[in-house]
Design an enzyme around this catalytic site. Structure first.
Site, PDB file in Angstrom:
ATOM      1  N   ASP A 284     -64.290 -64.540 -24.144  1.00 37.28           N
ATOM      2  CA  ASP A 284     -64.265 -63.959 -25.475  1.00 37.28           C
ATOM      3  C   ASP A 284     -64.660 -65.051 -26.479  1.00 37.28           C
ATOM      4  O   ASP A 284     -64.714 -66.231 -26.143  1.00 37.28           O
ATOM      5  CB  ASP A 284     -62.865 -63.414 -25.768  1.00 37.28           C
TER       6      ASP A 284
ATOM      7  N   ASP B 113     -57.548 -62.777 -23.254  1.00 39.29           N
ATOM      8  CA  ASP B 113     -56.121 -62.778 -23.565  1.00 39.29           C
ATOM      9  C   ASP B 113     -55.620 -61.456 -24.120  1.00 39.29           C
ATOM     10  O   ASP B 113     -54.455 -61.335 -24.488  1.00 39.29           O
ATOM     11  CB  ASP B 113     -55.790 -63.893 -24.563  1.00 39.29           C
TER      12      ASP B 113
END
Length: 906
Positions: free
Chosen positions: A373, A648
């Site tokens: 990400d 996450d």
């Protein structure tokens, strides 16, 4: 508490049924009973369930929770864990190599109980098993300690005392007890079996239990509900949430009806516990192990027959054959693999990398593509509200106020941007939010809508006689919110949103995106007919108020970390839910060659074959949802890549599970941490780069030992065959072969502590079975050439050519064989010139030096006579040095050719 009943204790298997069949039947019966109990709970009203559990909507007191924790035990189910040390010690001896040695020792003992070879074999078995046990025992304890660094909690509502107000706080999942009230939001794992007592737009992923990949909707519950009847499977009940599932969107409150082994998941856990699927590395080690065993089973009888025929002493030939079998058995291999993994996990923990699954270390070293990400890895993960703009791009505090109301009153998943808005309002003196508003309802955020809405009551204002005025405030992705707007606010006036105006306000958002800002739109609607509940269908006919623009600056270390990964052969691909413009800007600033940014919509439009080609050439994917992220990972794997995924969020969980190595951080949502193989204690690519290096070091040291053992054993067979065929006496006594093998094996115990050359660590490393076989047949016979040279020297130079002088011959070959085996450790451990261009670590240097000194000492020691040695003449040693130097020289030349020919060494 009538709903909580203990499980039936395990009974002995009835006659005519195997223990496995009995266990399966018992598990099935237990699961059926738990299912019936849960469906009964689901059919009762919420008030009845709370009464049955002796709790209330205010939750338990701390004292009550402590008593129930003592009564019901920790909220844990059967899981993979290290067995007790006696069983672990026994398992350390349960491997094929130890079995071979025990069998050989038993045969030797049966033939001659006083044979010293029995003692030597016993020592070898004892050392191998004890060291493997100690390494695995330490590894298990270290892994448990490391996992304690990664905590999984849930929000529980409890009271200090019977008259106290309830408070919501985080507790570890294993401390949840029956009767607790648990608060749920997007990203949470369900900590136990819950009966919902309140829920709003709740979507739950039940793939772990049902196999259904799509989330399922649970019932909206605002007050006491009458329960549901007719669901025979508790997974299908719309007012139950079961342990092992996770929340994808919405909010809820549930009362815990079962914990630990009494849950639906816990009832099935006995059938879920077992060996994990083997990695490519595990399979490769097993194949090499059995290849060596098959090799031994073929060659030992050949050696036995040749010695029996040529020497005429079948008893001595038998003992010699056993000694050869011992020499061909890499009994230290399981210990070396265990030690490598354990040491790797501990070393990585020092670099802030927690290894949840030891075998993931090899996959981390083999990783050649990392999907990550953007937020927190490439950027500071420190979102600040940079500006709040009206539809003309001018700052407007009204936009900030509406944004604050949306962030302040929501009860769901509050992200970094919500916190940034709240922090900015706390700093801004010009914005005052008082008691003018109160909460009515909310429509929580989810990753499909990419927006969230709160409905507030304007206190003091009415929409008619007896009716309060409700205002809906929506905040989310620009394109999603703008698509719901029919009007905009232009300097206090409500104006119809024409196509021209829509394009103009969209450009304002795009301009800020190009500056690297993340932009959210804010829109409102005054509800014409106020009511108590609102749904997604009510998010329509909105009026655009303006935009909130956020800044997440790139990390100063990101560019260097990305270059470090690239230097080590790891390609980084950014897979983000953010929009194309922001993603491209941030990636460009940290040195990523962006190229064409592929959107999630483009991914959906492609079949798997086309996506494989696209994923291979694309660096940045934007606006990707959870399903699209997982598809991208699988597409890269289909192209032959070993893929790591760093994420996450709940939208990363599917990709984390599908990746070869799932990587998360200790601040991630629960489901992301549970899905990951490796947890970073610091969300930084520099930390991950260090983990990759350690993974490759662990892999390299294991491969190093396998290649040393395979090639050495292969060469020894040729030497033994030649000596057996042409030497009229035993070329080496069985006891000598056993001692040689023992000393050599002990010298290899330091292999896990060796260092790897920098050039080896620059490239991803995968298991290559063909390469190991090729290495074995190429390098192994080199030692045989110089063994034969020593045969000739001992025969002709030192006249050790008869049975009367066989002890001299045997002593000379023993020393040369042990020293050449030990020196080859340094030749094989590096593709460079040993001792000059690459030196082993000090533990390896010390252990190999001790092995050399032991080999030189034994013919002159007090042990010489019992073992059959005689002192070697001084003239032997110049010849020995010459043979060893020639051996090292030829090995280095073959190594150079091998590397040029095949492009690899270890």
């Amino acid at each position: 508490m009538t709903m909580l009943t203990p499980r039936t204790p395990t009974k002995l298997a009835p006659p005519g049924r195997t223990r496995r069949e009995h266990k399966a039947a018992e598990l099935e019966a237990g699961t059926r009973l738990v299912g019936e109990r849960l469906t009964t709970i689901g059919a009762r009203t919420g008030v009845q369930v709370l009464q049955d559990l002796d709790t209330s909507r205010a939750g338990l007191t701390h004292a009550e929770a402590a008593l129930r924790l003592e009564r019901h035990g920790a909220n844990v189910v059967a899981r993979e864990r290290a067995p007790r040390w006696p069983l672990q010690l026994a398992k350390a001896y349960w491997n094929p190599f130890i079995g071979v040695l025990v069998l050989l020792a038993a045969v030797m003992f049966w033939q001659d109980p006083a044979d010293p070879g029995v003692v030597i074999l016993s020592v070898m078995v004892g050392i191998s098993g004890l060291l493997r046990f100690w390494q695995e025992f330490r590894s298990g304890r270290a892994a448990d300690a490391l996992k304690q660094l990664v905590t999984t909690t849930c929000a529980v509502q409890r009271r200090a005392g019977s008259g106290s107000a309830p408070t919501t706080f985080e507790v570890p999942m294993d401390q949840v007890v029956p009767g607790d009230l648990v608060k749920l939001a997007a990203g949470d794992l369900i900590p136990a079996d819950l009966r919902l007592v309140a829920a709003k737009d709740l979507m739950v992923s039940q793939a772990a239990l049902s196999g259904e990949s799509l989330p399922v909707a649970k019932a909206d519950i605002r007050s006491d509900d009458p329960g549901t009847v007719g669901a025979t499977d508790p997974v299908e009940a719309d007012n139950l949430c079961l342990m092992g599932t996770s929340v994808t969107s919405g909010t809820a409150t549930g009362v815990v009806v079962a914990t630990g082994a009494d849950t639906w998941f816990g009832s099935m856990a006995g059938s879920l516990v077992g060996e994990r699927p083997q990695t490519n590395f595990d399979t490769g080690v097993r194949k090499v192990s059995f290849l060596l065993i098959r090799f031994m089973l073929v060659m030992v009888p050949v050696v036995f027959v040749i010695n029996g025929v040529t020497k005429g002493d079948w008893n001595e030939a038998f003992l010699f054959g056993i000694a050869v079998a011992v020499g061909l058995t890499p009994e230290m291999l399981p210990m070396v693999v265990s030690a490598n993994l354990a040491r790797g996990a501990v070393a990585m923990s020092r670099r802030k990398v927690v290894v949840k699954r030891l075998n993931a270390i090899q996959n981390l070293g083999a990783m050649d593509v990392l999907c990550t990400d953007k937020t927190g890895t490439l950027t500071e993960d420190r979102i600040v509200l940079d500006r709040y703009l009206d539809v003309h791009g001018d700052e407007d505090t009204e936009v900030l106020e509406y944004g604050y109301l949306n962030a302040h009153f929501q009860t769901g998943l509050r992200n970094l941007m919500d916190r940034a808005v709240i922090d900015r309002v706390d700093e801004a003196e010009e914005v005052v939010v008082d008691a003018r508003f109160s909460m009515v309802d909310e429509i929580p955020f989810d990753f499909a809508r990419r927006r969230m809405t709160v409905v507030l009551n304007r206190n003091g204002l009415t929409a008619g006689p007896g009716r309060a005025e409700h205002v809906m405030i929506t905040k989310g992705a620009v394109e999603e919110v703008l698509g719901l707007c029919t009007h905009l606010t232009d300097r206090g006036e409500r104006t119809e949103l024409t196509d021209r105006l829509r394009r103009r306000v969209a450009r304002i958002a795009e301009d800020n995106n190009r500056r690297g800002l993340r932009v959210l739109a804010v829109a409102t609607r005054t509800v014409a007919v106020p009511r108590d509940t609102y749904t997604v269908a009510d998010e329509d006919g909105l009026t655009l108020v303006g935009f909130l623009a956020f800044l997440d600056p790139p990390k100063a270390s990101a560019a260097a970390a990305l270059q470090g990964l690239a230097d080590k052969g790891v390609a980084v691909k950014v897979v983000t839910g953010d929009n194309e413009l922001v993603a491209a800007r941030v990636c460009a600033e940290v040195g990523i060659e962006v190229g064409h940014v592929v959107s999630g919509a483009e991914v959906d439009a492609l079949d798997d074959t086309a996506l494989r080609a696209l994923a291979a050439r694309t660096t940045v994917f934007a606006k990707a949802n959870p399903v699209q992220k997982a598809r991208i990972v699988r597409a890269l794997q289909a192209e032959g890549h070993t893929v790591g995924f760093l994420g996450d969020g709940i939208n990363d969980a599917a990709a984390l599970r599908d990746a070869d190595v799932g990587i998360s951080v200790d601040t991630a949502v629960d489901i992301a941490k549970e899905s990951a193989d490796i947890i970073l204690l610091e969300k930084d690519l520099t930390v991950l780069e260090q983990g990759v290096v350690q993974g490759r070091t662990t892999f390299g040291n294991t491969i190093k030992y396998i290649k040393m053992t395979a090639s050495s054993n292969f060469g020894n067979v040729f030497s033994v065959l030649v000596a057996s065929a042409f030497i009229p006496f035993q070329p080496m006594l069985a006891i000598m072969l056993l001692v040689q093998n023992l000393v050599y094996d002990i010298s290899q115990l330091a292999t896990p502590w060796d260092r790897m050359d920098a050039d080896y660590l620059r490239k991803p490393r995968n298991w290559d079975a063909k390469g190991i076989f090729r290495f074995m047949v190429t390098i192994g016979p080199i030692s045989s050439i110089f063994d034969i040279a020593m045969f000739v020297i001992m025969w002709n130079v030192f006249a050790a050519n008869s049975e009367a002088h066989q002890a001299l011959f045997q002593s000379g070959w023993f020393v040369e064989g042990l020293l050449s085996q030990t020196l080859v450790v340094h030749m094989i451990r590096t593709r460079r010139i040993p001792f000059v261009q690459s030196r082993a670590s000090w533990p390896v240097m010390v252990m190999t030096a001790l092995a050399v000194l032991t080999g030189l000492w034994l013919p002159f020691s007090p042990l010489a006579a019992p073992l059959g040695f005689v002192a070697l003449p001084a003239g032997y040693f110049p010849w020995l040095i010459g043979v060893l130097l020639a051996y090292c020289t030829l090995t280095q030349l073959v190594k150079t050719w091998y590397i040029r020919r095949f492009g690899t060494w270890l």
